[in-house]
Structures are given as C-alpha cells and as structure tokens.
Motif scaffolding. Sequence first.
Motif, PDB file in Angstrom:
ATOM      1  N   ASP A  59       1.987 -11.707   4.123  1.00 27.57           N
ATOM      2  CA  ASP A  59       1.388 -12.049   2.825  1.00 27.57           C
ATOM      3  C   ASP A  59       1.044 -10.753   2.082  1.00 27.57           C
ATOM      4  O   ASP A  59      -0.072 -10.237   2.210  1.00 27.57           O
ATOM      5  CB  ASP A  59       0.132 -12.894   3.061  1.00 27.57           C
ATOM      6  N   PRO A  60       1.971 -10.196   1.311  1.00 26.69           N
ATOM      7  CA  PRO A  60       1.735  -8.907   0.656  1.00 26.69           C
ATOM      8  C   PRO A  60       0.504  -8.886  -0.244  1.00 26.69           C
ATOM      9  O   PRO A  60      -0.264  -7.920  -0.235  1.00 26.69           O
ATOM     10  CB  PRO A  60       3.018  -8.677  -0.156  1.00 26.69           C
ATOM     11  N   ARG A  61       0.311  -9.939  -1.036  1.00 23.31           N
ATOM     12  CA  ARG A  61      -0.856  -9.953  -1.926  1.00 23.31           C
ATOM     13  C   ARG A  61      -2.153  -9.988  -1.127  1.00 23.31           C
ATOM     14  O   ARG A  61      -3.131  -9.318  -1.482  1.00 23.31           O
ATOM     15  CB  ARG A  61      -0.774 -11.148  -2.868  1.00 23.31           C
ATOM     16  N   GLY A  62      -2.159 -10.765  -0.050  1.00 22.36           N
ATOM     17  CA  GLY A  62      -3.332 -10.788   0.810  1.00 22.36           C
ATOM     18  C   GLY A  62      -3.574  -9.434   1.456  1.00 22.36           C
ATOM     19  O   GLY A  62      -4.726  -8.994   1.599  1.00 22.36           O
ATOM     20  N   GLU A  64      -2.803  -6.532   0.175  1.00 23.58           N
ATOM     21  CA  GLU A  64      -3.367  -5.670  -0.863  1.00 23.58           C
ATOM     22  C   GLU A  64      -4.847  -5.969  -1.081  1.00 23.58           C
ATOM     23  O   GLU A  64      -5.650  -5.042  -1.302  1.00 23.58           O
ATOM     24  CB  GLU A  64      -2.589  -5.846  -2.167  1.00 23.58           C
ATOM     25  N   ARG A  65      -5.218  -7.250  -1.009  1.00 25.14           N
ATOM     26  CA  ARG A  65      -6.643  -7.602  -1.182  1.00 25.14           C
ATOM     27  C   ARG A  65      -7.490  -6.997  -0.063  1.00 25.14           C
ATOM     28  O   ARG A  65      -8.621  -6.560  -0.296  1.00 25.14           O
ATOM     29  CB  ARG A  65      -6.808  -9.117  -1.230  1.00 25.14           C
ATOM     30  N   ASP A  68      -7.963  -3.394  -0.861  1.00 29.08           N
ATOM     31  CA  ASP A  68      -8.937  -3.274  -1.950  1.00 29.08           C
ATOM     32  C   ASP A  68     -10.350  -3.490  -1.430  1.00 29.08           C
ATOM     33  O   ASP A  68     -11.286  -2.783  -1.835  1.00 29.08           O
ATOM     34  CB  ASP A  68      -8.633  -4.293  -3.050  1.00 29.08           C
ATOM     35  N   THR A  86       7.855  -4.360   2.794  1.00 26.86           N
ATOM     36  CA  THR A  86       6.883  -4.473   1.702  1.00 26.86           C
ATOM     37  C   THR A  86       5.529  -3.876   2.063  1.00 26.86           C
ATOM     38  O   THR A  86       4.910  -3.162   1.259  1.00 26.86           O
ATOM     39  CB  THR A  86       6.711  -5.951   1.297  1.00 26.86           C
ATOM     40  N   ILE A  90       3.609  -0.863   0.138  1.00 28.66           N
ATOM     41  CA  ILE A  90       2.255  -0.974  -0.412  1.00 28.66           C
ATOM     42  C   ILE A  90       1.394   0.196   0.057  1.00 28.66           C
ATOM     43  O   ILE A  90       0.668   0.821  -0.744  1.00 28.66           O
ATOM     44  CB  ILE A  90       1.618  -2.321  -0.009  1.00 28.66           C
TER      45      ILE A  90
END
Length: 346
Positions: A59-62, A64-65, A68, A86, A90
Amino acid sequence: MTTANSGVAGRILVPGGYGAVGEGVTATLERWFPGRVVPGGRSAERARRHGGVQVDVTDPRGFERVLDHLGDVAVVVLCVEPPDATVARICLERGIHLVDVGADAGLLAAVEGLRETAVRTRATAVLSVGVAPGLTNLLARRAHEEVGGAERIDVTVLLGSGERHGADAVRWTVAHLAAPTAGRRLRTSLPGFGRRTAHPFPFSDQHAAARTLGVPRVTTRLCLDSRLLTALLFGARATGLLRLAARPGPGRLLTSLFGRVHSGGDAFAVRVDAHRGGRRVGYAVRGHRQSRFTALVAAHTARHLLHAPWPLGVVHLDEITELSDLPARLAPDGLTLHRLVDGASR
C-alpha cells in the motif's frame, strides 16, 4: 565518487520487523541505537504489542502516511518483499537511505534503475544484503580479485531444513523452485557437510555479481542439509510437478507443506569458487540459523550507513569496501570463514 555524510540522525524503520529476519534486525539495531528503531508490519495488534507501527508495503499511500507520521526516518531496512520498486522509490525520493534484504533478481534490478533519483536526493540504497545474496556476493568479490579476474564463478548454498524460516521466505523459495534455471547440478564439498549435490536456483546474487564484477558466467546452486529432501524437491522439479506452485491453490498448499518440514538442523553453509584458466580460488562460510545471520548482515549494513561515508546511489553489498571484512567480523557470532584449496579448507 560522491558520498553521503556520516553521522546521520533519525529513526530506523523496519518493515517486516516481526518476521524471522526482521525481529533479529530490530533487536540488534535497538542495542546499538536505543529508542531509534521502529518495527513495522501489517498487524495492528503486533504493532501495539511491540511498540511499532502498522505498515503494509503493498500500500504505497499508506507507506507514505507512516513516513509522514514518524517524520524523521533516516533509514528503512526492508525485511519483507514488496510487489515492485514503489516503496524503494518513495524512500529514495525523500532522501531516506534503504537497506533491502530481498532476493528477487527482477525486483532488485528495478531498484537499480533508481540510481539517479538516489544521487539527486543524496540517498543510498544497498541491495544484496543477507546470506544469499549478501555474504555470497562478498565472497565472490574476494575470490574474483584473488584469482586475478574470474572467468566463471560457482556459488553453492546449503540451507538447514530444520530452521523455521519466515512465511515470506518460504513462499519465495517454493515459487522459485518452479522457475526456469540455467546450468547443471554440481558436486562440491561444504565445510561440515562433506560432498553434496547442489542444483541451479535463481538467487539474485548470480545476476548481481555478473554485473558488479563483470564476470560472464555466474551460477548459484542450492541444496539442503537433508540429502533426502534435496533429492525429493529437485526430483519433483525435474518431472515438472513443481510447476503447480505457480497456481494460487497448489502454491499455497506447497508453501504450507514446505513450511512444516523440519527434518534437518539449522546449520547452513555457502561456498564460492572463482575460476580463471586452470586456477581456482574458493571461500566458504558456515554458521547456524541463516535468518539470524541475514538479520546481522542487514543490521551491520544499516549501522555503517548511518555512521560512515557511503557512495550515493544504488549499490550492492560487495561494492561497499568498508564491509568487505564482514564475514570475519561475524566470527564472534558463530560464523566460520574457510579458504578452500582443492576441496579442503585451511
């Protein structure tokens, strides 16, 4: 050569930190960097129990979160195999150093394609970290240089069939037992195990070493400490039965069965022979619990990434001269190093 600054601050994120390798990486780095190590995995319960974070490399977006949320990650030690490059991209786009224990040649080649990104953000990714790949790459470079430039390198890996490997490692091994291979089987001697028959197997070290060393022929072969299990597995591969592993249902069944087989011990050995004309130089290492030594190699790599000047970009372990002595450095942990002459050691 452009290098990264030494004395890097920040936390160390270990995705796959609850697995057989990840637990060892986390524990070792926590001793060296108290309070800076954050294990991660897909299980929220285990994250709470171990004081880590929930993170899923699919889960790339997860992912990144999570970066962050943590805010100050300096190094990611990837102890679980993502589906593609990916996650590496990142990390490198953010200037976060990466240590990857993966063994899939295609995936590592994809990460190699991120060199320009890493140089631009002043980051370093280290690939081929572990036992095979990893220690095999270091031994290959040592033998290659000593023989005066190898024309052929043979890598032999013997794993203990009694060791309890992580689920991802078992799935990877079963899937690649069915993969097409080049080369012939080889009879060779391994310290503590005698003469064994090893079969071609698609470990990534053979592809990486061919590129980093410029050797035209590099072949990695595999056997298990159990002669019977080795014969059964590779006999099934020869008949085509293991092609079923490519199908979801049979693949899960074979993975489950393979993960429950503990018919041998936990000792492992790797041997590397470099050939040039009539000359041969060989090195081998032997130890117990391959997963533990993969973790130790990864932890040492991460520590040096935080403390020493490193070449920016994407490199394989054997391209880092500061870690060329790692097999000897692991002697207090139970790794024995052998120089081989005509099948004997000294």
